[in-house]
Design a protein around this motif. Sequence first.
Motif, PDB file in Angstrom:
ATOM      1  N   GLY A   1       0.806  -1.213   0.000  1.00 43.04           N
ATOM      2  CA  GLY A   1       0.000   0.000   0.000  1.00 43.04           C
ATOM      3  C   GLY A   1       0.838   1.260   0.000  1.00 43.04           C
ATOM      4  O   GLY A   1       2.058   1.233   0.218  1.00 43.04           O
ATOM      5  N   TYR A   2       0.153   2.369  -0.235  1.00 47.25           N
ATOM      6  CA  TYR A   2       0.778   3.688  -0.243  1.00 47.25           C
ATOM      7  C   TYR A   2      -0.060   4.641   0.590  1.00 47.25           C
ATOM      8  O   TYR A   2      -1.300   4.606   0.537  1.00 47.25           O
ATOM      9  CB  TYR A   2       0.905   4.236  -1.673  1.00 47.25           C
ATOM     10  N   VAL A   3       0.612   5.492   1.360  1.00 50.76           N
ATOM     11  CA  VAL A   3      -0.076   6.473   2.193  1.00 50.76           C
ATOM     12  C   VAL A   3       0.285   7.882   1.734  1.00 50.76           C
ATOM     13  O   VAL A   3       1.415   8.144   1.317  1.00 50.76           O
ATOM     14  CB  VAL A   3       0.285   6.315   3.686  1.00 50.76           C
ATOM     15  N   SER A   4      -0.690   8.761   1.782  1.00 47.94           N
ATOM     16  CA  SER A   4      -0.451  10.178   1.511  1.00 47.94           C
ATOM     17  C   SER A   4      -0.637  10.922   2.819  1.00 47.94           C
ATOM     18  O   SER A   4      -1.709  10.854   3.437  1.00 47.94           O
ATOM     19  CB  SER A   4      -1.439  10.702   0.457  1.00 47.94           C
ATOM     20  N   LEU A   5       0.403  11.612   3.260  1.00 49.27           N
ATOM     21  CA  LEU A   5       0.398  12.255   4.565  1.00 49.27           C
ATOM     22  C   LEU A   5      -0.068  13.703   4.497  1.00 49.27           C
ATOM     23  O   LEU A   5       0.389  14.475   3.655  1.00 49.27           O
ATOM     24  CB  LEU A   5       1.806  12.208   5.176  1.00 49.27           C
ATOM     25  N   GLU A   6      -0.996  14.039   5.391  1.00 53.05           N
ATOM     26  CA  GLU A   6      -1.445  15.417   5.537  1.00 53.05           C
ATOM     27  C   GLU A   6      -0.593  16.058   6.627  1.00 53.05           C
ATOM     28  O   GLU A   6      -0.466  15.515   7.713  1.00 53.05           O
ATOM     29  CB  GLU A   6      -2.917  15.461   5.930  1.00 53.05           C
ATOM     30  N   GLU A   7      -0.020  17.212   6.323  1.00 48.51           N
ATOM     31  CA  GLU A   7       0.873  17.821   7.302  1.00 48.51           C
ATOM     32  C   GLU A   7       0.948  19.328   7.068  1.00 48.51           C
ATOM     33  O   GLU A   7       0.904  19.800   5.933  1.00 48.51           O
ATOM     34  CB  GLU A   7       2.274  17.225   7.175  1.00 48.51           C
ATOM     35  N   ARG A   8       1.028  20.081   8.160  1.00 47.95           N
ATOM     36  CA  ARG A   8       1.287  21.516   8.037  1.00 47.95           C
ATOM     37  C   ARG A   8       2.682  21.704   7.465  1.00 47.95           C
ATOM     38  O   ARG A   8       3.613  20.997   7.834  1.00 47.95           O
ATOM     39  CB  ARG A   8       1.194  22.214   9.398  1.00 47.95           C
ATOM     40  N   MET A   9       2.816  22.658   6.557  1.00 47.94           N
ATOM     41  CA  MET A   9       4.097  22.869   5.901  1.00 47.94           C
ATOM     42  C   MET A   9       4.563  24.302   6.074  1.00 47.94           C
ATOM     43  O   MET A   9       3.757  25.211   6.255  1.00 47.94           O
ATOM     44  CB  MET A   9       3.989  22.539   4.411  1.00 47.94           C
ATOM     45  N   GLY A  10       5.876  24.476   6.015  1.00 45.64           N
ATOM     46  CA  GLY A  10       6.455  25.804   6.066  1.00 45.64           C
ATOM     47  C   GLY A  10       6.709  26.327   4.667  1.00 45.64           C
ATOM     48  O   GLY A  10       5.879  26.973   4.058  1.00 45.64           O
TER      49      GLY A  10
END
Length: 257
Positions: free
Chosen positions: A206-215
């Motif tokens: 499987g593959y995951v797409s990560l949600e994250e706050r970015m600078g």
Amino acid sequence: MMKEQWMEVVSNQPIALDTYEMTLHGELVSTMTQPGQFLHLKIGEGFSHMLRRPLSIADVDQDDQTVKIIYKVIGEGTKWLSQAKPGDQIHVLGPRGHGFPVEKVTGAHIYLIGGGVGVPPLYYLGKKLAERNRVTAVLGFQTMDAVFYEDKFQELGETMILTDDGSYGKRGLVTDVLEADMDLYYTCGPLGMLHAVTRKLKDVKGYVSLEERMGCGIGACFACVCKTTDPNDDRGYRKICKDGPVFPAKEVVLWQI
């Protein structure tokens, strides 16, 4: 290569509770061919909002040169975005990051597992995959008012909707309906959901797409990093904006992001 452009707002409308779909037009769309990448949008006027907002690509129409993004209004930045009108111009960097690998996937039974605003990138992905594969979508939302894109996913294949409160579809979590009859899965959503999905499907690729706050959104800072399980990676971490946001599920340590 990263590009930038002022893109024109074609439409901007609510599609679910506090959730908007925006359509943008511009030549930059010609570079948006890989599902899972994101756009980095400038928010506000002047220096009112210093950081851009990373928003995943939900759909692309190369003929019309339009791209759709979906976002949830959760603060002043996205509130400003929700007030954009057709004809307005928004400065966009992108497409950014590495998306979902799809080129060599054919004849497979694939699960698309999404939660909340993690659902959008799976739609563009699903359109690509459905051309040569069997697609099953499992989409989780908090409540009936938060559900969106159900009809669009149904056009791609079997679609199951789950809500936390049982107000629509089945009551429960996406992991409640996952079966072993899949060859491959792609997932995007809250960290807790990703952790639960990858644990349950530990024996499935499987593959995951990560949600994250970015600078910065271009890999120059360390605002969005995650630990890696790759023993050959001397750094011990990956930058989500540059190395991701999509990763093989077994290469990132989800519970220590």
